[in-house]
Structure formats: C-alpha cells, structure tokens
Design a protein around this motif. Structure first.
Motif, PDB file in Angstrom:
ATOM      1  N   PRO A   1      19.398  81.200 119.135  1.00  0.00           N
ATOM      2  CA  PRO A   1      20.580  80.339 119.158  1.00  0.00           C
ATOM      3  C   PRO A   1      21.694  80.746 118.216  1.00  0.00           C
ATOM      4  CG  PRO A   1      18.860  79.301 117.866  1.00  0.00           C
ATOM      5  CD  PRO A   1      18.264  80.568 118.429  1.00  0.00           C
ATOM      6  N   CYS A   2      21.376  81.498 117.156  1.00  0.00           N
ATOM      7  CA  CYS A   2      22.409  81.922 116.206  1.00  0.00           C
ATOM      8  C   CYS A   2      21.844  83.036 115.337  1.00  0.00           C
ATOM      9  CB  CYS A   2      22.896  80.753 115.342  1.00  0.00           C
ATOM     10  SG  CYS A   2      21.721  80.234 114.083  1.00  0.00           S
ATOM     11  N   CYS A   3      22.742  83.656 114.532  1.00  0.00           N
ATOM     12  CA  CYS A   3      22.330  84.815 113.743  1.00  0.00           C
ATOM     13  C   CYS A   3      21.619  84.422 112.449  1.00  0.00           C
ATOM     14  CB  CYS A   3      23.539  85.682 113.418  1.00  0.00           C
ATOM     15  SG  CYS A   3      24.809  84.840 112.459  1.00  0.00           S
ATOM     16  N   GLY A   4      21.501  83.135 112.172  1.00  0.00           N
ATOM     17  CA  GLY A   4      20.906  82.706 110.913  1.00  0.00           C
ATOM     18  C   GLY A   4      19.457  82.283 111.011  1.00  0.00           C
ATOM     19  N   THR A   5      18.804  82.656 112.093  1.00  0.00           N
ATOM     20  CA  THR A   5      17.409  82.249 112.241  1.00  0.00           C
ATOM     21  C   THR A   5      16.641  83.273 113.066  1.00  0.00           C
ATOM     22  OG1 THR A   5      15.920  80.518 113.063  1.00  0.00           O
ATOM     23  CG2 THR A   5      17.932  80.869 114.308  1.00  0.00           C
TER      24      THR A   5
ATOM     25  N   HIS B   1      41.233  94.392 104.499  1.00  0.00           N
ATOM     26  CA  HIS B   1      40.454  93.151 104.435  1.00  0.00           C
ATOM     27  C   HIS B   1      39.085  93.441 103.831  1.00  0.00           C
ATOM     28  CE1 HIS B   1      38.625  89.474 106.808  1.00  0.00           C
ATOM     29  NE2 HIS B   1      38.622  89.285 105.507  1.00  0.00           N
ATOM     30  N   VAL B   2      38.729  92.682 102.796  1.00  0.00           N
ATOM     31  CA  VAL B   2      37.408  92.799 102.170  1.00  0.00           C
ATOM     32  C   VAL B   2      36.744  91.428 102.174  1.00  0.00           C
ATOM     33  CG1 VAL B   2      36.161  93.257 100.011  1.00  0.00           C
ATOM     34  CG2 VAL B   2      38.017  94.767 100.723  1.00  0.00           C
ATOM     35  N   VAL B   3      35.463  91.414 102.492  1.00  0.00           N
ATOM     36  CA  VAL B   3      34.660  90.190 102.507  1.00  0.00           C
ATOM     37  C   VAL B   3      33.518  90.363 101.512  1.00  0.00           C
ATOM     38  CG1 VAL B   3      33.308  88.611 103.930  1.00  0.00           C
ATOM     39  CG2 VAL B   3      35.174  89.934 104.970  1.00  0.00           C
ATOM     40  N   VAL B   4      33.376  89.424 100.582  1.00  0.00           N
ATOM     41  CA  VAL B   4      32.251  89.431  99.646  1.00  0.00           C
ATOM     42  C   VAL B   4      31.431  88.178  99.884  1.00  0.00           C
ATOM     43  CG1 VAL B   4      31.534  89.353  97.233  1.00  0.00           C
ATOM     44  CG2 VAL B   4      33.462  90.784  97.900  1.00  0.00           C
ATOM     45  N   GLU B   5      30.165  88.368 100.228  1.00  0.00           N
ATOM     46  CA  GLU B   5      29.310  87.230 100.552  1.00  0.00           C
ATOM     47  C   GLU B   5      28.069  87.200  99.662  1.00  0.00           C
ATOM     48  OE1 GLU B   5      31.009  85.186 101.943  1.00  0.00           O
ATOM     49  OE2 GLU B   5      30.495  85.020 104.050  1.00  0.00           O
ATOM     50  N   PRO B   6      27.570  86.011  99.393  1.00  0.00           N
ATOM     51  CA  PRO B   6      26.331  85.915  98.609  1.00  0.00           C
ATOM     52  C   PRO B   6      25.109  86.248  99.447  1.00  0.00           C
ATOM     53  CG  PRO B   6      27.076  83.723  99.263  1.00  0.00           C
ATOM     54  CD  PRO B   6      28.128  84.693  99.737  1.00  0.00           C
ATOM     55  N   LEU B   7      24.047  86.614  98.777  1.00  0.00           N
ATOM     56  CA  LEU B   7      22.758  86.681  99.468  1.00  0.00           C
ATOM     57  C   LEU B   7      22.459  85.291  99.996  1.00  0.00           C
ATOM     58  CD1 LEU B   7      20.332  88.751  97.200  1.00  0.00           C
ATOM     59  CD2 LEU B   7      20.884  89.234  99.576  1.00  0.00           C
ATOM     60  N   SER B   8      22.160  85.197 101.257  1.00  0.00           N
ATOM     61  CA  SER B   8      21.913  83.890 101.849  1.00  0.00           C
ATOM     62  C   SER B   8      20.421  83.605 101.941  1.00  0.00           C
ATOM     63  CB  SER B   8      22.511  83.822 103.252  1.00  0.00           C
ATOM     64  OG  SER B   8      22.136  82.620 103.898  1.00  0.00           O
ATOM     65  N   PRO B   9      20.022  82.363 101.675  1.00  0.00           N
ATOM     66  CA  PRO B   9      18.603  82.026 101.779  1.00  0.00           C
ATOM     67  C   PRO B   9      18.145  81.707 103.193  1.00  0.00           C
ATOM     68  CG  PRO B   9      19.811  80.096 101.066  1.00  0.00           C
ATOM     69  CD  PRO B   9      20.816  81.223 101.172  1.00  0.00           C
ATOM     70  N   VAL B  10      18.999  81.920 104.210  1.00  0.00           N
ATOM     71  CA  VAL B  10      18.655  81.433 105.543  1.00  0.00           C
ATOM     72  C   VAL B  10      17.453  82.138 106.160  1.00  0.00           C
ATOM     73  CG1 VAL B  10      20.968  80.590 106.062  1.00  0.00           C
ATOM     74  CG2 VAL B  10      20.358  82.928 106.658  1.00  0.00           C
ATOM     75  N   PHE B  11      17.060  83.293 105.613  1.00  0.00           N
ATOM     76  CA  PHE B  11      15.876  83.985 106.125  1.00  0.00           C
ATOM     77  C   PHE B  11      14.640  83.704 105.272  1.00  0.00           C
ATOM     78  CE2 PHE B  11      19.406  87.151 107.048  1.00  0.00           C
ATOM     79  CZ  PHE B  11      19.668  86.626 108.307  1.00  0.00           C
ATOM     80  N   SER B  12      14.735  82.694 104.416  1.00  0.00           N
ATOM     81  CA  SER B  12      13.709  82.511 103.392  1.00  0.00           C
ATOM     82  C   SER B  12      12.446  81.812 103.870  1.00  0.00           C
ATOM     83  CB  SER B  12      14.299  81.755 102.195  1.00  0.00           C
ATOM     84  OG  SER B  12      15.266  82.532 101.536  1.00  0.00           O
ATOM     85  N   GLU B  13      12.259  81.732 105.201  1.00  0.00           N
ATOM     86  CA  GLU B  13      10.963  81.236 105.664  1.00  0.00           C
ATOM     87  C   GLU B  13       9.848  82.197 105.267  1.00  0.00           C
ATOM     88  OE1 GLU B  13      12.420  83.533 109.385  1.00  0.00           O
ATOM     89  OE2 GLU B  13      13.318  82.312 107.818  1.00  0.00           O
ATOM     90  N   ASP B  14      10.227  83.448 104.987  1.00  0.00           N
ATOM     91  CA  ASP B  14       9.277  84.435 104.484  1.00  0.00           C
ATOM     92  C   ASP B  14       9.362  84.462 102.960  1.00  0.00           C
ATOM     93  OD1 ASP B  14       8.556  87.310 103.544  1.00  0.00           O
ATOM     94  OD2 ASP B  14       7.712  87.182 105.557  1.00  0.00           O
ATOM     95  N   SER B  15       8.231  84.349 102.292  1.00  0.00           N
ATOM     96  CA  SER B  15       8.218  84.250 100.831  1.00  0.00           C
ATOM     97  C   SER B  15       8.801  85.489 100.154  1.00  0.00           C
ATOM     98  CB  SER B  15       6.796  83.996 100.335  1.00  0.00           C
ATOM     99  OG  SER B  15       5.937  85.066 100.710  1.00  0.00           O
ATOM    100  N   ARG B  16       8.626  86.668 100.774  1.00  0.00           N
ATOM    101  CA  ARG B  16       9.170  87.883 100.166  1.00  0.00           C
ATOM    102  C   ARG B  16      10.690  87.840 100.106  1.00  0.00           C
ATOM    103  NH1 ARG B  16       6.566  92.061 104.127  1.00  0.00           N
ATOM    104  NH2 ARG B  16       6.873  90.228 105.443  1.00  0.00           N
ATOM    105  N   TYR B  17      11.302  87.330 101.161  1.00  0.00           N
ATOM    106  CA  TYR B  17      12.755  87.236 101.158  1.00  0.00           C
ATOM    107  C   TYR B  17      13.217  86.201 100.148  1.00  0.00           C
ATOM    108  CZ  TYR B  17      17.519  87.511 102.836  1.00  0.00           C
ATOM    109  OH  TYR B  17      18.883  87.705 102.904  1.00  0.00           O
ATOM    110  N   ALA B  18      12.517  85.070 100.101  1.00  0.00           N
ATOM    111  CA  ALA B  18      12.867  84.020  99.144  1.00  0.00           C
ATOM    112  C   ALA B  18      12.779  84.544  97.710  1.00  0.00           C
ATOM    113  CB  ALA B  18      11.953  82.820  99.333  1.00  0.00           C
ATOM    114  N   GLU B  19      11.755  85.327  97.430  1.00  0.00           N
ATOM    115  CA  GLU B  19      11.592  85.899  96.086  1.00  0.00           C
ATOM    116  C   GLU B  19      12.702  86.889  95.775  1.00  0.00           C
ATOM    117  OE1 GLU B  19       7.690  87.549  96.182  1.00  0.00           O
ATOM    118  OE2 GLU B  19       6.688  85.590  96.239  1.00  0.00           O
ATOM    119  N   PHE B  20      13.114  87.683  96.773  1.00  0.00           N
ATOM    120  CA  PHE B  20      14.192  88.645  96.563  1.00  0.00           C
ATOM    121  C   PHE B  20      15.494  87.924  96.253  1.00  0.00           C
ATOM    122  CE2 PHE B  20      17.668  91.395  97.781  1.00  0.00           C
ATOM    123  CZ  PHE B  20      17.303  92.614  97.232  1.00  0.00           C
TER     124      PHE B  20
END
Length: 350
Positions: A288-292, A203-222
């Motif tokens: 509450p979840c892993c996306g925040t 089993h292989v999973v390929v996922e995109p970079l997610s913007p869910v951590f993008s409250e920080d500008s450095r992550y959003a820029e990355f």
C-alpha cells in the motif's frame, strides 16, 4: 475515464472514506529491482531483513504490461523502492513504457551505474524527477556509508547528466540530492549543499533515519544507535538552510517540519495511501505504500483492478477512515510522514 475524471472521483471517494472504489490509483509504485550493487548500512535489504527481500530480484515485463490500465490514468509512477533501478536490463524500456502511458516517472538511484547513454535517455525520454542518494561530500565519509561506491565516479555521472540536460535546453529531469542524516555524516550537510551547487543541482533533501521499518529489531537498534534527534539536528539544519538560500537553492527536510520551522501537516487528515496508491514489488507482491513491508496480495495471481478493491485493500481503507490504524501504519502516522506523501493529490480544487 480520463485522468481529470479519475482525479475528481478519487478526491470524492477519499473524502467520503469509501471502501469500494470506482476511481483508479493515481500513484503506482514499481519496485524495479530488489537488489543493489552497494551495501549501505541503513538499508533493510543490506541488513538482510527478510520482509524486504523478495522472491524475485527484477520486476518482470509482463507485470508492467499488466499494470497498463492503471498507468493510463495515474499521475505518477515511482520506479524505485529498495534496489538500484539501473541494475534492471530493461529499465530504460520501462521508463519509455510508463511515459507513453502518460504518467510521470520518478525514481531514486545511487548514480553509480548511470553511464552516458543512460543519461542521454533520461533527457530524451523526459524523465520527470531523479533523486540521487549522496550522503556526504567527503569521499571517505561517503565511502563508509555508500559501501562499494566511489564519490568521484558518482560526481562525474551526475555532472554529465546535468551537462546533457543543459545542452538540450531541457528542464527535465528535475534533479535533487538526497542525504540520510546519521551520526557518521552529521558534519556533512553544508558540504553536500555546496557540492550540489557545484554539480549543477539546485535542490537538496536531508531526511532523518526513519523508524518505519523497525518491526525488525536489527533496524530498530541501528536507528537507536545512529539516528539524530530533532533537537540536536535543528541548529545545523537551520544553518544549512541559510547556506542553501545564499546559493539560490531549494533545501527541504522533515526535520524542519518536526521542529516547527515549516507548517505542520494536518494530523486530522487521514492517510491518503489506500485511496490513491498501488505498489508492486519485484516479485509481484502488492503493497500500500513505501513505508511498510506489509503486502495486500500477489499481482502474479490477481488482476490489478481486482486487487485494487480486494478484501485486504477495503479493510485497510475502512480502518484508516475510522481512525483505527493497523499496527504496521502506526510508526509512520506517529511521525506525521503519511501526511506528506502524495497528499497534494487529494487537496486539489474540484
């Protein structure tokens, strides 16, 4: 209350949009560590984003014991969040504790620290699912992403676990390779699938970079500089899916959903997390979840059952039930990701 009774009650309370719950969480997240032996460029911890760097690096044993009433009825315990779990000196004891309570154990690892004893214990304890983060099959590309890791070492550690599992005649742990797609590894999808097949992983999973951590500008820029959009990725994703099928493998990707190749989630289904998920970071902060990075209290000063129906949790349920998501949820909801995490637990037949 048995797990089955809790499941029926949980589904009913979710469907009604209840704020004050009699059911207990069905998924418990435990951030085993908030530190890592690698320095991957896409990791919020590696970037030094303060909201993801806790006051404490290792999850304390006393908090795990404090969670026991929830683990007794939980379906799953996800024992990873940001760091490398094998860095915790009592990680194997923690797995044993959770399995004894009756919950499934699921975690992610970079596999660099999984020695022979650890691999044997994963089989002996019947750990349920292990996801290995492997972003390339080319050693140079891999090392440019998994900074501080050696692909040959990782390959050897994974193949040893596969061999131990086969010799024991065990189905568990279920294994997969997870690849985060970026511009630097865009050409590595098919090679990763082929490497997984060679290593004995189906089993292989390929996922995109997610913007869910993008409250920080450095992550959003990355993400803006390194992410690969759906239209660009889909032709290669589809080719990779075809190669995986030729090898008799499972291949999954959020790209296939976003591109319409797989059924879209029910976007009218409200996010399930506030009704079934209870997460605790290494420093005791409740999430509450892993996306925040948003937190809802501190388990070091609260009892789990009180925290589960705290003012913060009830307000979040009220907002989601009304369709008025708080700001920290919006990127996840826009991507449709919320509908994929544990939604099966509220769609069961009652």
């Amino acid at each position: 209350m048995t797990g089955e009774e809790n499941a029926r009650l949980s589904i009913d309370e979710y469907r009604r949009g209840a704020e004050l719950l009699d059911s207990l969480p069905r998924v418990v997240y435990v951030e085993v560590t908030n530190t890592c032996n690698l320095a991957c460029p896409m990791c919020p911890i590696s970037m030094g984003i303060k909201s993801f760097i806790g006051r404490r690096k290792l999850f304390p044993w006393e908090l795990l014991e404090k969670l026991r009433p929830m683990l007794d009825t939980a379906v799953r315990c996800v024992m990873s969040a940001g760091g490398e779990p094998f860095l915790h000196p009592r990680f194997i004891d923690m797995i044993r504790f959770v399995k004894k309570a009756g919950a499934q154990v699921i975690f992610n690892t970079n596999a660099t620290l999984m020695d022979e004893n650890a691999a044997k214990m994963m089989v002996d304890l019947q750990t349920d699912t292990i996801s290995f983060s492997v972003d390339a099959a080319d050693p140079t590309v891999y090392s440019s992403i998994r900074l501080g890791a050696d692909l040959e070492t990782v390959k050897g550690n994974i193949k040893r676990l596969v061999n131990i599992k086969q010799k024991a005649g065990s189905q568990r742990p279920f294994l997969n390779l997870q690849m985060t797609l970026m511009r630097s590894n865009f050409d590595e999808m098919i090679p990763v699938v082929e490497a997984a097949a060679d290593w004995g992983i189906r089993h292989v999973v390929v996922e995109p970079l997610s913007p869910v951590f993008s409250e920080d500008s450095r992550y959003a820029e990355f993400v803006a500089a390194n992410g690969v959009g759906v239209d660009e990725a889909l032709p290669v994703i589809r080719e990779t899916l075809g190669r995986a099928r030729e090898l008799g493998m499972i291949f999954t990707s959020h790209y296939l959903v976003m591109g319409g190749d797989e059924p879209q989630p029910d976007l009218n289904l409200k996010c399930v997390q506030p009704w079934i998920n209870f997460g605790v970071r290494a420093d005791g902060m409740i999430f509450p979840c892993c996306g925040t990075s948003h937190t809802l209290g501190d388990l070091q000063t609260m009892q789990p059952l009180d925290a589960w129906n705290s003012k913060e949790y009830r307000e979040l349920r009220r907002a989601i039930a009304k369709g008025v998501a708080p700001d920290f949820c919006k990127l996840c909801l826009q991507e449709g990701r919320a509908m994929f995490f544990n939604a099966d637990l509220v769609q069961e037949e009652t």
